[in-house]
Motif scaffolding. Structure first.
Motif, PDB file in Angstrom:
ATOM      1  N   LYS A   1     -17.007   0.536   7.784  1.00  0.00           N
ATOM      2  CA  LYS A   1     -15.626   0.121   7.567  1.00  0.00           C
ATOM      3  C   LYS A   1     -15.486  -1.373   7.322  1.00  0.00           C
ATOM      4  CE  LYS A   1     -13.688   3.835  10.283  1.00  0.00           C
ATOM      5  NZ  LYS A   1     -12.857   4.207  11.414  1.00  0.00           N
TER       6      LYS A   1
ATOM      7  N   GLU B   1     -12.870   0.657   0.315  1.00  0.00           N
ATOM      8  CA  GLU B   1     -11.875   1.358  -0.494  1.00  0.00           C
ATOM      9  C   GLU B   1     -11.812   0.840  -1.936  1.00  0.00           C
ATOM     10  OE1 GLU B   1     -10.990  -0.081   2.520  1.00  0.00           O
ATOM     11  OE2 GLU B   1     -11.226   1.771   3.651  1.00  0.00           O
TER      12      GLU B   1
ATOM     13  N   GLU C   1     -18.705   5.555  -3.312  1.00  0.00           N
ATOM     14  CA  GLU C   1     -17.975   6.819  -3.208  1.00  0.00           C
ATOM     15  C   GLU C   1     -18.455   7.614  -1.989  1.00  0.00           C
ATOM     16  OE1 GLU C   1     -15.127   9.426  -3.807  1.00  0.00           O
ATOM     17  OE2 GLU C   1     -15.369   7.627  -5.021  1.00  0.00           O
TER      18      GLU C   1
ATOM     19  N   ARG D   1     -16.778   6.123   1.022  1.00  0.00           N
ATOM     20  CA  ARG D   1     -15.360   6.531   1.100  1.00  0.00           C
ATOM     21  C   ARG D   1     -15.234   7.975   1.589  1.00  0.00           C
ATOM     22  NH1 ARG D   1     -14.918   2.920  -3.291  1.00  0.00           N
ATOM     23  NH2 ARG D   1     -15.449   4.464  -4.851  1.00  0.00           N
TER      24      ARG D   1
ATOM     25  N   GLN E   1     -13.374   9.327   4.995  1.00  0.00           N
ATOM     26  CA  GLN E   1     -12.315  10.338   4.979  1.00  0.00           C
ATOM     27  C   GLN E   1     -12.651  11.486   5.928  1.00  0.00           C
ATOM     28  OE1 GLN E   1     -12.007  11.339   0.843  1.00  0.00           O
ATOM     29  NE2 GLN E   1     -10.712   9.563   0.360  1.00  0.00           N
TER      30      GLN E   1
END
Length: 85
Positions: free
Chosen positions: A53, A64, A72, A75, A79
């Motif tokens: 993060k 992000e 990707e 991310r 999620q």
């Protein structure tokens, strides 16, 4: 053994080691993959500020907004982690 007899051995060893390092570097560049640590690199460490993060250490982008290879995957992992909470 005098220096005149030792010099060719030293030069051959230097060429062999240099060729090996050069071929390793070439293989890394052509593979298109990033170099990772044996345990996944800094993303899997317990060092503060080095988790998935935190901003990228090289460019300062957040996960992000990153467009680099592998972003990707980060991310998607974030999620899934947020959905599991």
């Amino acid at each position: 053994m005098d220096f005149a007899n030792l010099l060719p051995v030293i030069l051959i060893a230097a060429v062999v080691i240099g060729a090996a390092v050069g071929l390793l570097a070439l293989g890394t560049m052509l593979s298109g993959r990033r170099i990772q640590g044996s345990c996944g690199g800094l993303a899997n460490s317990n060092i503060p500020g080095h988790d998935a993060k935190s901003p990228c250490m090289s460019c300062g982008a957040s996960p992000e907004s990153c467009d680099r290879p592998g972003a990707e995957d980060v991310r998607e992992a974030l999620q899934k982690e947020d959905a599991a909470r």
